[in-house]
Write a protein that holds these residues in place. Structure first.
Motif, mmCIF file in Angstrom:
data_model
loop_
_atom_site.group_PDB
_atom_site.id
_atom_site.type_symbol
_atom_site.label_atom_id
_atom_site.label_comp_id
_atom_site.label_asym_id
_atom_site.label_seq_id
_atom_site.Cartn_x
_atom_site.Cartn_y
_atom_site.Cartn_z
ATOM 1 N N SER A 1 13.146 2.962 -8.389
ATOM 2 C CA SER A 1 11.992 3.475 -8.733
ATOM 3 C C SER A 1 11.283 3.732 -7.539
ATOM 4 C CB SER A 1 11.151 2.246 -9.470
ATOM 5 O OG SER A 1 9.832 2.527 -9.538
ATOM 6 N N ALA A 2 10.314 4.820 -7.704
ATOM 7 C CA ALA A 2 9.670 5.166 -6.474
ATOM 8 C C ALA A 2 8.560 4.244 -6.126
ATOM 9 C CB ALA A 2 8.857 6.631 -6.752
ATOM 10 N N HIS A 3 8.073 3.254 -7.034
ATOM 11 C CA HIS A 3 7.252 2.167 -6.451
ATOM 12 C C HIS A 3 7.741 1.140 -5.772
ATOM 13 C CE1 HIS A 3 3.490 -0.393 -6.961
ATOM 14 N NE2 HIS A 3 4.455 -1.226 -7.190
ATOM 15 N N ASN A 4 8.981 0.969 -6.018
ATOM 16 C CA ASN A 4 9.707 -0.215 -5.265
ATOM 17 C C ASN A 4 10.542 0.341 -3.977
ATOM 18 O OD1 ASN A 4 9.000 -1.836 -7.446
ATOM 19 N ND2 ASN A 4 10.813 -1.425 -8.671
ATOM 20 N N VAL A 5 9.757 -0.154 -2.800
ATOM 21 C CA VAL A 5 10.440 0.257 -1.415
ATOM 22 C C VAL A 5 11.430 -0.893 -1.237
ATOM 23 C CG1 VAL A 5 9.776 0.722 0.744
ATOM 24 C CG2 VAL A 5 8.309 1.443 -0.993
ATOM 25 N N ALA B 1 0.793 -1.139 0.030
ATOM 26 C CA ALA B 1 0.012 0.045 -0.107
ATOM 27 C C ALA B 1 1.007 1.253 -0.004
ATOM 28 C CB ALA B 1 -1.028 0.112 1.261
ATOM 29 N N TYR B 2 2.148 1.365 0.620
ATOM 30 C CA TYR B 2 2.720 2.557 0.991
ATOM 31 C C TYR B 2 3.620 2.640 -0.334
ATOM 32 C CZ TYR B 2 6.130 6.058 2.020
ATOM 33 O OH TYR B 2 6.932 7.298 1.963
ATOM 34 N N ALA B 3 3.914 1.573 -1.029
ATOM 35 C CA ALA B 3 4.704 1.582 -2.508
ATOM 36 C C ALA B 3 3.706 2.271 -3.429
ATOM 37 C CB ALA B 3 5.014 0.202 -3.044
ATOM 38 N N ARG B 4 2.371 2.104 -3.489
ATOM 39 C CA ARG B 4 1.542 2.718 -4.455
ATOM 40 C C ARG B 4 1.316 3.986 -4.096
ATOM 41 N NH1 ARG B 4 -1.261 -2.256 -3.393
ATOM 42 N NH2 ARG B 4 -2.693 -1.329 -1.912
ATOM 43 N N ASN B 5 1.310 4.501 -2.816
ATOM 44 C CA ASN B 5 1.339 5.984 -2.241
ATOM 45 C C ASN B 5 2.477 6.527 -2.606
ATOM 46 O OD1 ASN B 5 2.086 7.682 0.197
ATOM 47 N ND2 ASN B 5 -0.121 7.628 0.292
ATOM 48 N N ASN B 6 3.441 6.002 -2.434
ATOM 49 C CA ASN B 6 4.883 6.960 -2.645
ATOM 50 C C ASN B 6 4.851 7.106 -4.186
ATOM 51 O OD1 ASN B 6 7.626 7.525 -1.566
ATOM 52 N ND2 ASN B 6 8.285 5.818 -2.847
ATOM 53 N N GLU B 7 4.660 6.278 -4.969
ATOM 54 C CA GLU B 7 4.624 6.337 -6.309
ATOM 55 C C GLU B 7 3.660 7.616 -6.766
ATOM 56 O OE1 GLU B 7 4.920 3.886 -10.228
ATOM 57 O OE2 GLU B 7 3.464 3.269 -8.990
ATOM 58 N N ILE B 8 2.432 7.542 -5.944
ATOM 59 C CA ILE B 8 1.609 8.768 -6.444
ATOM 60 C C ILE B 8 2.245 10.136 -6.243
ATOM 61 C CG2 ILE B 8 -0.704 9.528 -5.729
ATOM 62 C CD1 ILE B 8 -1.636 6.566 -5.802
ATOM 63 N N ALA C 1 9.841 2.447 10.872
ATOM 64 C CA ALA C 1 10.105 3.600 11.528
ATOM 65 C C ALA C 1 10.832 4.378 10.653
ATOM 66 C CB ALA C 1 11.059 3.450 12.827
ATOM 67 N N ASP C 2 11.608 3.824 9.887
ATOM 68 C CA ASP C 2 12.450 4.611 8.788
ATOM 69 C C ASP C 2 11.487 5.175 7.707
ATOM 70 O OD1 ASP C 2 14.626 5.423 7.122
ATOM 71 O OD2 ASP C 2 14.193 3.750 5.935
ATOM 72 N N VAL C 3 10.421 4.131 7.177
ATOM 73 C CA VAL C 3 9.470 4.614 6.328
ATOM 74 C C VAL C 3 8.499 5.633 6.755
ATOM 75 C CG1 VAL C 3 7.580 3.871 4.753
ATOM 76 C CG2 VAL C 3 9.569 2.519 5.038
ATOM 77 N N ARG C 4 8.285 5.617 8.144
ATOM 78 C CA ARG C 4 7.466 6.821 8.664
ATOM 79 C C ARG C 4 8.039 8.138 8.581
ATOM 80 N NH1 ARG C 4 5.168 3.278 13.737
ATOM 81 N NH2 ARG C 4 3.393 2.520 12.771
ATOM 82 N N GLU C 5 9.577 8.170 8.784
ATOM 83 C CA GLU C 5 10.217 9.272 8.613
ATOM 84 C C GLU C 5 10.228 9.690 7.029
ATOM 85 O OE1 GLU C 5 12.108 12.749 8.786
ATOM 86 O OE2 GLU C 5 11.263 11.477 10.761
ATOM 87 N N ARG C 6 10.474 8.742 6.202
ATOM 88 C CA ARG C 6 10.374 9.186 4.766
ATOM 89 C C ARG C 6 9.039 9.999 4.541
ATOM 90 N NH1 ARG C 6 12.057 3.726 1.343
ATOM 91 N NH2 ARG C 6 13.545 3.021 2.884
ATOM 92 N N HIS C 7 7.898 9.265 4.891
ATOM 93 C CA HIS C 7 6.526 9.983 4.861
ATOM 94 C C HIS C 7 6.309 11.293 5.472
ATOM 95 C CE1 HIS C 7 2.534 9.975 3.632
ATOM 96 N NE2 HIS C 7 2.016 10.250 4.725
ATOM 97 N N ARG C 8 7.021 11.681 6.522
ATOM 98 C CA ARG C 8 6.959 12.777 7.068
ATOM 99 C C ARG C 8 7.613 13.786 6.348
ATOM 100 N NH1 ARG C 8 7.059 9.906 12.240
ATOM 101 N NH2 ARG C 8 9.491 9.846 12.162
#
Length: 228
Positions: free
Chosen positions: A168-172, A133-140, A178-185
């Protein structure tokens, strides 16, 4: 753009194999056998073959007639170069988006991606589903800013970087929560700078963000190598 929809079995299979390849579950250069995979994952051979063909098209696998699919070997230096190019190109896209101002449709897309990302990362559900789900979100999020930048050259450079699928932004590649939450912030901070039309800040934050993802990826690959 709704990420709560239940994925089909074929969609799950594709994402499951994609994540396994990004995590190095299958050794570089190894052959992926359709029969063995279908038995291992309890699915028929048809969706397995379709998934392998898609992943070959994305560059994660290589296909040789009469030999089948093998895990593509990509040098770490190539991945690093792709991230460095992405950082420059997407930093410029963020600067241009801040300079020109975001149209309303771009704002809606980005704000939805931020809200959806908040929701996806807030819980502690199934890790594989959360990552997909986050991979799709990140790509968008990244695609919306690149489009808002309005530069064909930037789009071409990013597309070139995506020939290295790990960039690629789709490929996490490294999914540590914790790391991905910081990326999202960081996504929130980038968006705020663009809305404020702070061109220098928007560019700097986007570059820092992409390079931070690169660092996480390098650490993940190094940790993977240490375990072998």
């Amino acid at each position: 753009m709704e990420s709560t929809a239940r994925p089909t079995r074929s969609a799950w299979l594709l994402e499951h194999l994609r994540q396994a390849l990004l995590d190095g579950i299958y050794p570089l250069g190894s052959r992926l056998n359709e029969v063995h995979l279908s038995q291992e994952l309890n699915v028929s051979r048809t969706p397995v073959r379709a998934a392998l063909q898609t992943l070959a098209g994305e560059g994660l696998l290589s296909y040789v007639p009469n030999r089948g699919f093998t895990v593509r070997e990509v040098r770490l230096s190539e991945i690093v170069e792709a991230y460095e190019m992405r950082a420059l190109a997407e930093g410029l896209a963020a600067r241009l988006a801040a300079e020109r101002g975001l149209p309303e449709d771009a704002r809606r897309i980005i704000e939805h991606s931020l809200e959806d990302g908040d929701r996806v990362l807030a819980g502690a559900g199934d890790r594989e589903a959360q990552r997909a789900a986050y991979a799709r979100n990140n790509e968008i999020f990244h695609s919306a800013i690149i489009a808002a930048g309005g530069s064909t050259l930037v789009e071409d450079v990013v597309r070139l970087c995506q020939r290295i699928p790990q960039a690629s932004a789709h490929n996490v590649v490294a999914f540590d929560l914790a790391d991905v939450r910081e990326r999202h912030r960081a996504h929130h901070r980038i968006y705020a700078a663009i809305l404020d039309q702070d061109t220098s800040e928007a560019e700097a934050l986007m570059r820092q963000h992409v390079l931070a993802v690169e660092l996480s990826m390098i650490r993940s690959i190094a940790h993977r190598s240490d375990r072998r």
